[in-house]
Enzyme design. Structure first.
Site, PDB file in Angstrom:
ATOM      1  N   LYS A  75      29.764  34.833  14.423  1.00 16.65           N
ATOM      2  CA  LYS A  75      29.338  35.798  15.437  1.00 16.65           C
ATOM      3  C   LYS A  75      30.243  37.022  15.435  1.00 16.65           C
ATOM      4  O   LYS A  75      29.775  38.175  15.420  1.00 16.65           O
ATOM      5  CB  LYS A  75      29.339  35.133  16.823  1.00 16.65           C
ATOM      6  N   ARG A  92      32.292  33.977  24.452  1.00 14.59           N
ATOM      7  CA  ARG A  92      31.468  33.071  23.633  1.00 14.59           C
ATOM      8  C   ARG A  92      32.269  32.515  22.461  1.00 14.59           C
ATOM      9  O   ARG A  92      33.120  33.205  21.903  1.00 14.59           O
ATOM     10  CB  ARG A  92      30.282  33.821  23.022  1.00 14.59           C
ATOM     11  N   GLY A 136      24.222  26.246  20.217  1.00 13.97           N
ATOM     12  CA  GLY A 136      24.197  25.498  21.478  1.00 13.97           C
ATOM     13  C   GLY A 136      25.238  24.408  21.570  1.00 13.97           C
ATOM     14  O   GLY A 136      25.265  23.638  22.512  1.00 13.97           O
ATOM     15  N   MET A 149      28.610  24.757  21.510  1.00 12.90           N
ATOM     16  CA  MET A 149      29.816  25.063  22.251  1.00 12.90           C
ATOM     17  C   MET A 149      29.493  25.961  23.447  1.00 12.90           C
ATOM     18  O   MET A 149      28.360  26.382  23.625  1.00 12.90           O
ATOM     19  CB  MET A 149      30.845  25.681  21.333  1.00 12.90           C
ATOM     20  N   ARG A 175      22.871  37.063  12.360  1.00 12.18           N
ATOM     21  CA  ARG A 175      23.377  36.064  11.406  1.00 12.18           C
ATOM     22  C   ARG A 175      22.238  35.737  10.473  1.00 12.18           C
ATOM     23  O   ARG A 175      21.070  36.008  10.785  1.00 12.18           O
ATOM     24  CB  ARG A 175      23.876  34.818  12.131  1.00 12.18           C
ATOM     25  N   HIS A 225      16.492  24.711  21.510  1.00  7.84           N
ATOM     26  CA  HIS A 225      17.319  23.720  20.827  1.00  7.84           C
ATOM     27  C   HIS A 225      16.495  22.828  19.915  1.00  7.84           C
ATOM     28  O   HIS A 225      16.819  22.618  18.745  1.00  7.84           O
ATOM     29  CB  HIS A 225      18.063  22.868  21.868  1.00  7.84           C
ATOM     30  N   SER A 274      26.235   6.237 -19.437  1.00  4.88           N
ATOM     31  CA  SER A 274      25.541   6.619 -18.220  1.00  4.88           C
ATOM     32  C   SER A 274      26.284   5.985 -17.048  1.00  4.88           C
ATOM     33  O   SER A 274      26.385   4.756 -16.963  1.00  4.88           O
ATOM     34  CB  SER A 274      24.091   6.146 -18.270  1.00  4.88           C
ATOM     35  N   CYS A 315      23.206   7.887 -13.540  1.00  6.79           N
ATOM     36  CA  CYS A 315      21.897   7.391 -13.142  1.00  6.79           C
ATOM     37  C   CYS A 315      21.931   6.642 -11.812  1.00  6.79           C
ATOM     38  O   CYS A 315      21.041   5.876 -11.518  1.00  6.79           O
ATOM     39  CB  CYS A 315      21.288   6.531 -14.242  1.00  6.79           C
ATOM     40  N   TYR A 358      23.853  15.266 -18.145  1.00  4.23           N
ATOM     41  CA  TYR A 358      22.659  15.222 -17.304  1.00  4.23           C
ATOM     42  C   TYR A 358      22.860  14.315 -16.111  1.00  4.23           C
ATOM     43  O   TYR A 358      23.770  13.488 -16.085  1.00  4.23           O
ATOM     44  CB  TYR A 358      21.427  14.761 -18.109  1.00  4.23           C
TER      45      TYR A 358
END
Lengths: 906, 906
Positions: free
Chosen positions: B25, B95, B104, B106, B346, B467, B792, B859, B879
């Site tokens: 903020k 704030r 919401g 804090m 934001r 909320h 693997s 895997c 991978y």
């Protein structure tokens, strides 16, 4: 590359230090030649040829042929005979000889060089001897090289003996032996599909090949596995001119030890056979006679009496050898026409008793130093000096009388006799009146009290690492496991063995945990002398040389070693015993064993079944005085020494009944409904309890359990401190895998501890540390080292998790894994240095990296295993901890580890 | 050390890049100030003060006091008012603002600076407004700082409304509000035991302390845990001069998104309330109105219509912000007397649908690059595009059938059907059996756990930024909010809609989070557009923009990533789906799932119960055609791609019946005696099956099992090869812990393989490799790398053994471990980089050290987890392999991992 080494005429190309190349036998022959002991000349083909042989599809290095021919010529020249000569033929023996002794495991051929022509040359002097040698040679060669069953030959030999009415081979006349040679050659033709080879060089190379091949026969492989000899060492081949112990009554052959290998007594000790070849002694076909007069028990004639002059030579030689090698020697000799030849010398195998006595005696004789004495005794053997014994005569009478019921694996050394109990409970109650043998199919943790009460333990299932075996060894109980030919029938209450009356509970039974024998009925036993002097105080030190030597040796070991030896002990009595055995404290005091005792298990169950924390705390309060009393007892026994106490480790369900019947009984006792209790038991059931809710994980969920234990430890320390006793508790958190677990619980220990000390007005330094038994703990040891004041490697669990082997289940595949050489050894017996060992090393380094003063020990079973101890020394650990009866082993092994480490470090 | 950062008058000491210090903020306020967006002046107390606060027993750095005073003076100067001044008092808001958004979670305090004197200064202009602000301030301050339950204040407010006959707060007259302030101060005196603070500086420091304290309130801790925000980041505190949206009808307050956060549509999208303060919008007390004309669905008046001039300013600002930040923004604004102020900007939270569309649109608009688009979409969110929707026909039938109960705001896309739960607790417990729809008037932070358990969320109050809406979108839950025609009656446990039977807890309900519809009863769902186009072929690509964007984004990801993505698939259908999702082969094909099918399990049991190898081989021959057919099917689907087949892994007893009843049934089927079968089952029972006789250990004991499987693999490959299909099997040996296991079994695969190929006259390259899933395997990976052609990592088992956690049992303690922060996350969900990760790294390095060309993959479940994928990239793996539906996630995460890795590497 030199492949062949000559020895003879007082000089040899090799020597005693070249065992790797020449094998033990070859090195011994070379060394004896060099120091002037009479040895028939010959040569050794090196172990490198064996390596080459297996690496090159069973072929030889090209230069070998010439080298053998050249050395054979030197032998011919030395003895004045020629190989294959019709008149004066040279005969040779061909024998294997590996770096480590592998007695009888590989093949040997004698009298090589005989054929239809050369036998005539020999026969010119002694026809009977010549054909006797020839028929022996054909049989041996056919067996070893041509692979024809010796049975065929022996059948003909016995038939011949019957025919000519000879009650021994020696009485078969020459003519008949000549015939027998013909018959033998026919057997070779029929069974082998070829003529018996007449070319002496073909004979020689056939024999050499057979020896190399014998390195990989099944017997040899098995032997190496049992004795941990690497497969790639290979064997050498010794070709040596023959001397004959079977050329008449002025000939003989024998084996001897320079001291008694059984007791260690300093007396020349051996056996011989007149007019015989060496194989006859080993094969046991004729009963050999004692060498020395002092050995004679019946009316036999000793060599000392029959050939006093040769005996005197032999005495000179053995003394020379012993003082040269500075150790007890095992020798083979042959007497040919009153002349002595030595065929072999090697360090003699001996019992633990003999090993200790010889080492101490040699120190007293000024032959060896204390350090050498310590190095000489195989550490594991020393337990033999602690085990109870049967009376030897009584036992052999029982066996001869048909009382041998069977044989199992010798899992815990020593002798035990007692009444059969088929359950732990019965064992406990029966043990009040008589010694008991606990007989089970297998044992489990609930049987511990029963095992403790028993004089000995017998199981019909399981191996040397089964629960029964491990626990029994830890307790020093004689134990036989896996007695597969016996059947336990719990429902009938019988122990059956075919051909014997079934035994019932209460019947007497005897087991020998050193040999594995199981004998029906009672057999007298007595504690070992060491125990009588040290623990029982029923014998004076001055009465027992065994004890005095044991004690001296271990004290010498203590002077050498840097590795501390502690013990795993859960009771004051175990603590006392271990201290007497030389333990420098307790490395692992398990607190859960205390929970199983009869008057406590009820409280433990109340705690587990409590519906809330309040209920748990109430039950725990009832338990606290018991735990405190246990700790007080231990602190009193170990005044001034550290006592590492591990907080509760097993999952809670281990304390609950499992079978419906037990659940029902416990429900009744505790005033619970059966259904309700069974539901709770099922709820606590785990698929893999080894990896479940246990150890410090329990304490994260139920901190009150550890809080009670910590309070009990500190209060106990305060109580004894007020008695003036120096209590040194060390609190150990089990199963830590993350640093937060350790932080949270260490804070709890500190908090509860200082509360307790404050309330008692006592000051006491206590250190807090952790087990390293989860692979992750070793990996994050740098973090753990910042919090812990000591590490103790729990190598049992660490092995289980690092391998992914459940010890309880691995019996289904682990023996096969060792058989198939997937693993060199059972990793629960001796630490897996390649894998688990990495974690021990790394965990130690990282822990010390975070805290240079970190004390690091091991408290798994491996703490009592000599090979593992050697490894732990290289990791730089501070101490090992093992069961009380292994403490002497560990002291000795730690000293030997130190010597090796220093040697290795240069 | 600078602790306080000023912003105002077009200049700020901070900027957008200083989120770590200023929080999100604060950084936004600074940046907006700098780029000329109208922002009320103020200052930010940095997160470093929060860190200091917790590190120093909740005290402040000594220099803070002066810095705050100095900055407060700058604010006073900027707005021309003084803090605490009777005439022109400065009011401020206080704030929180953490680095990551925690909506919401804090505390916030508005109107700070009012007291009995300053309120008079305000009242001079507008008495009603002044006392309305004062009573709001007292309530908020009392709640947050003095911890007096807001219930007491609200009770008085409602009583007052009744008394004066006002149906909304706005209609309460000034005089009554003045009275209310007196009543409120009495409440403070009674409940709080003190006077309401009149010193404005005391007010300010009380509020600052409350914000810092709120960082560690339970809601905030829970939110951080769910969103993986580190506890040590701390919050900043923003003190800002107040502007008022509640000073009359030319005032308003609102929140808006620069694009639609639900669909991603490029339309300014938001809500406002006239004559209200910001908290009124968020709290959902009044239902807000749409900002843009295009949003209007009923007869509401949009801001665009009521204040066209301010709306035009707002459009300018939002466009400026979006092009400045180059991302969709979530803004808060207030209009005071027709003047616009921005209070926050934001990056806007968005659904997966919106994320993908916005990223693609912004690429098309030239705002961002392909790479940025790939980085923008949270990898895990993309699964939303695969989530099911309602079947349109079934839904319209339900609607026509009168089952439409109402309509709310579409707050979280997707279709959900489930049983009604009226509380978070009930939702958690009911969700164990059936899907649940959590139905609430509105939600609050305490409901988070229940929202997580629910399949969908419905509220009757609140807007798209309430909320419920924000949290549901973050979790990817379908959500409908503000369904004003429905009534929840908690006391009766009913959900009522006029003209319908009331629904009770447990009744079925369906919600469409994309349309906002609420339908009674259960409704079938249907596949998403992506699935319809890609897998089902029931929709054309041209018909679905969703699919096209999905496809584009993943192709951009593919261009970036170096990590391959394979799939775990055991059936041809799974293989097909995974290939369509972009899998480059199979990384794990488990063969045991094939054993469980009905017609096969009998053969499997025959094999297990066979009395000898012959019997086993016979049963295996019967199984071979089944296995072969399975493999053929998979090879056909994955022509040209590698298929890694893991040979049998589980212990044999998993295939046998367990309960007495099952045993009895199977015994009947197979013609076995019950007792006999039960004995066999018991014999195979293991204490810790996870660590038992399974994987390659089975194959060492019973080689014939793997031989059959290998034959089936090769034969299948030969069959399809003859059809012209390029089969690329890779054979994988599970549970290897020693190199000998791998050597023995690799030789077996090679032998059986070449026999089979020869018999079929086919040539085929096959590679053989091993799982690394046992800690020891990672430790000896240098040895294994000499034999294996690929590794693997089986990170599931590796996690179990490295931690010593049985996944089946860890539920008893693992949640608590995460709660107590012993572990940062569940290590089975996201790989434990600190511990298990060491073994992955080390195993890879050692394996590659022995074989530079070694292919290495993963895997376990972790193969589909974005954080784990990021880690595997740093280990240099080739991978990952994951379940088919995670393949798109893995492709995207692999690309993001690549970007981070390159960034990190520099």
């Amino acid at each position: 590359m030199k492949y062949v080494y000559f020895f003879g005429d007082g000089h040899a190309e090799g020597n005693a230090k070249m065992k790797e190349v020449l094998g033990g036998k070859g090195a011994g022959l070379a060394e004896m030649t060099n120091i002037g002991v009479p040895v028939p000349p010959g040569f050794t083909i090196s172990t490198e040829v064996c390596t080459y042989f297996y690496a090159h599809g069973k072929t030889y290095p090209p230069e070998l042929k010439d080298a053998v021919a050249e050395n054979l010529a030197r032998v011919e020249q030395s003895v004045g005979r020629k190989f294959g000569d019709k008149e004066k033929p040279l005969l040779v023996s061909v024998r294997s000889g590996a770096r480590a002794s592998m007695p009888g495991m590989m093949d040997t051929i004698l009298n090589l060089g005989l054929n239809d022509e050369t036998v005539q040359g020999l026969a010119r002097h002694d026809e009977r001897f010549a054909f006797d040698s020839y028929r022996r040679f054909i049989q041996m060669y056919s067996d070893v090289v041509l692979e024809i069953d010796r049975e065929h030959f022996e059948h003909e030999l016995f038939a011949l003996r019957d025919r000519v009415g000879a009650d021994s081979d020696a009485k078969i006349p020459a003519e008949s032996l000549r015939e027998l040679v013909g018959t033998y050659k026919n057997i070779v033709r029929e069974k082998g599909g070829r003529e018996f080879p007449q070319d002496v060089h073909e004979q020689l190379w056939g024999a050499i090949g057979a020896v190399f091949n014998s390195w990989n026969n099944q017997r040899a492989i098995t032997y190496r596995k049992l004795n941990q000899i690497p497969d790639d060492w290979g064997t050498a081949v010794n070709v040596q001119s023959m001397v004959f112990g079977n050329m008449g009554d002025d000939c003989a052959t024998g084996v001897a030890f320079t001291r008694n290998p059984s007791t260690g007594e300093r007396k020349f000790f051996g056996e011989y056979l007149a007019n015989a070849q060496g194989e006859d002694v080993v094969a046991g076909i004729r009963t050999p006679l004692p060498i020395s007069k002092s050995q004679v028990v019946g009316g036999e004639k000793s060599l000392e009496e029959t050939m006093p002059d040769v005996y005197a030579q032999l005495e000179d030689v053995y003394k020379k050898l012993e003082s040269h090698y500075r150790d007890m020697q095992d020798i083979e000799f042959t007497i040919q026409a009153h002349k002595l030849y030595l065929l072999q010398t090697r360090t003699g195998k001996r019992t633990g008793f003999a090993a200790v006595k010889i080492a101490c005696d040699m120190v007293d004789e000024g032959l060896i130093s204390h350090t050498e004495a310590v190095a000489r005794v195989e550490a594991g053997q020393i337990v033999q000096l602690l085990a109870p014994m049967f009376d030897v005569k009584e036992k052999s009478k029982a066996v001869q009388g048909g009382r041998l019921l069977g044989r199992g694996l010798p899992a815990g050394p020593g002798a035990a006799t007692g009444r059969i109990a088929f359950s732990a409970e019965r064992a406990v109650s029966m043990a009040k009146d008589d010694p008991v043998i606990l007989v089970r199919v297998e044992t489990s943790p609930e049987d511990i009290a029963g095992m403790h009460s028993a004089a000995g333990i017998l199981t019909t299932r399981g191996g040397l690492t089964s629960h029964a075996a491990v626990v029994a060894r830890g307790m020093g109980r004689p134990c036989v496991v896996g007695a597969g030919n016996l059947r336990v029938d719990y429902s009938k209450g019988e122990l059956r063995s075919e051909g014997h009356e079934p035994l019932e509970e209460g019947d007497w039974l005897s087991i020998d945990g050193t040999s594995g024998e199981i004998i029906g009925g009672k057999l007298a036993t007595k504690p070992s002398e060491v125990i009588q002097v040290l623990i029982d105080n029923t014998m004076q030190e001055s009465e027992s040389e065994v004890f005095r030597n044991f004690d001296r040796l271990l004290k010498w070991a203590d002077e050498i070693r840097s590795l501390g030896v502690r013990t795993n002990a859960d009771t004051p009595n175990d603590a006392r015993v271990a201290r007497l055995f030389g333990a420098a404290g307790i490395g692992l005091c398990r607190t859960e064993h205390m929970f199983f005792a009869e008057e406590r298990i009820l409280r433990v169950r109340e705690m587990i079944l409590a519906r809330d924390e309040k209920g748990r705390r109430h039950a725990l309060e009832q338990l606290l005085p018991f735990q405190q009393a246990d700790f007080e007892g231990i602190f009193r026994e170990l005044a001034g020494l550290p006592v590492t106490i591990r907080l509760l480790d097993p999952p809670l369900h281990e304390f609950l009944p499992q079978s419906e019947q037990q659940i029902s009984a416990v429900a009744r006792d505790m005033g619970w409904g059966f259904v309700e209790l069974r539901a709770k038991v099922n709820q606590l059931h785990e698929s893999n309890p080894m990896l479940g809710h246990r150890g410090c994980r329990l304490a994260v969920t139920y901190p009150e359990i550890y809080e009670m234990q910590v309070r009990a430890i500190y209060q106990a320390a305060c109580v004894v401190k007020k008695e003036g006793i120096d209590a040194r508790p060390e609190v150990m958190i089990p199963l830590v895998g993350t640093v937060r677990e350790l932080t949270i619980l260490t804070e709890m220990v500190r908090r509860v501890g200082s509360e307790t000390l404050k309330a008692n007005g006592v000051e006491l330094p206590v250190i807090v540390g952790t087990m390293i038994e989860i692979p992750r703990a070793a990996l994050v040891a740098d973090k753990l080292g910042e919090v812990a004041e000591f590490f103790s490697f729990g190598t049992n669990d660490l092995t289980q998790m690092t391998f992914g082997y459940s010890r309880d289940d691995a019996g289904t595949f682990l023996p096969e894994y060792v058989d198939k050489k997937i693993l060199p050894k059972d990793p629960f017996e001796s630490i897996d240095q390649e894998g688990v060992g990495q974690l021990v090393k790394l965990g130690t380094e990282r822990g010390r990296g975070a805290n240079a003063n970190l004390k690091v020990g091991v408290c798994g079973e491996h703490g009592g295993d000599p090979d593992s101890i050697r490894f732990f020394r290289t990791c730089g650990l501070n101490y090992v901890s093992c069961s009380p009866y292994r403490v002497p082993v560990a002291r000795l092994a730690a000293a030997q580890a130190e010597l090796e480490f220093k040697h290795y470090e240069g």
